[in-house]
Design a protein around this motif. Sequence first.
Motif, mmCIF file in Angstrom:
data_model
loop_
_atom_site.group_PDB
_atom_site.id
_atom_site.type_symbol
_atom_site.label_atom_id
_atom_site.label_comp_id
_atom_site.label_asym_id
_atom_site.label_seq_id
_atom_site.Cartn_x
_atom_site.Cartn_y
_atom_site.Cartn_z
ATOM 1 N N ILE A 160 7.325 -31.278 8.424
ATOM 2 C CA ILE A 160 8.791 -31.191 8.369
ATOM 3 C C ILE A 160 9.225 -29.853 7.788
ATOM 4 N N LEU A 161 8.492 -29.346 6.807
ATOM 5 C CA LEU A 161 8.863 -28.068 6.188
ATOM 6 C C LEU A 161 8.538 -26.882 7.090
ATOM 7 N N THR A 162 7.401 -26.924 7.749
ATOM 8 C CA THR A 162 7.070 -25.818 8.651
ATOM 9 C C THR A 162 8.068 -25.759 9.806
ATOM 10 N N GLU A 163 8.462 -26.911 10.300
ATOM 11 C CA GLU A 163 9.444 -26.953 11.387
ATOM 12 C C GLU A 163 10.827 -26.518 10.883
ATOM 13 N N ALA A 164 11.186 -26.907 9.673
ATOM 14 C CA ALA A 164 12.480 -26.517 9.103
ATOM 15 C C ALA A 164 12.549 -25.009 8.894
ATOM 16 N N ARG A 165 11.453 -24.412 8.453
ATOM 17 C CA ARG A 165 11.434 -22.958 8.274
ATOM 18 C C ARG A 165 11.540 -22.246 9.618
ATOM 19 N N ARG A 166 10.901 -22.810 10.617
ATOM 20 C CA ARG A 166 10.916 -22.190 11.942
ATOM 21 C C ARG A 166 12.299 -22.282 12.590
ATOM 22 N N GLN A 167 12.933 -23.459 12.506
ATOM 23 C CA GLN A 167 14.212 -23.660 13.193
ATOM 24 C C GLN A 167 15.433 -23.250 12.372
#
Length: 182
Positions: free
Chosen positions: A136-143
């Motif tokens: 969830i954090l890696t995706e949040a940083r990406r998006q």
Amino acid sequence: MKRFLPSELRLPTYLGLLLGLTSLLTFAVLTTIFLLTRIPQLENEIRIRAEGDAREQVLRIELQLGAVQDQLALLSEALARGAPDALLRRVVGEGQTFRALYLVNGRGLVTAAALAPQYAHLETEALGSDLSAAPILTEARRQRRALWTDKYLSALTGIVTVGVTLPVGNDQVLLGEMPLSY
């Protein structure tokens, strides 16, 4: 032993039987036609009502989750200005809406945390925890936008929850965990 069987029916008896049989047959035919036409209509009405109820329920849930997301957006703006610990604790409160809130830096380390009272003993352990591998954090940083998870196992409390992330400033992410019951 003699049997008594009338060889002829009397006219009133015959007409009465004929009238009864005709009425019964008419009732059976009309009932069958009514049921064959009305049952599909009832099914359609029930389906339409159920779809309407489902849409209404979805709208309510979206509004409720939108309010939570708006609350986190305000918190995110406030966190960008400072004093994260006090703000996080105030938002978590008794843990009815959020079970936990974490402020995670760009390297994936928890820099501030607030947990519901029943998990407060884990708060000091949460600080400095590495969540860089959390999807969830890696995706949040990406998006760089608000993201919601489905059921998700909290890396810090070990409890199944629902997660929501919001970007804070340039490189931080706010991670909120909500109880499934909410």
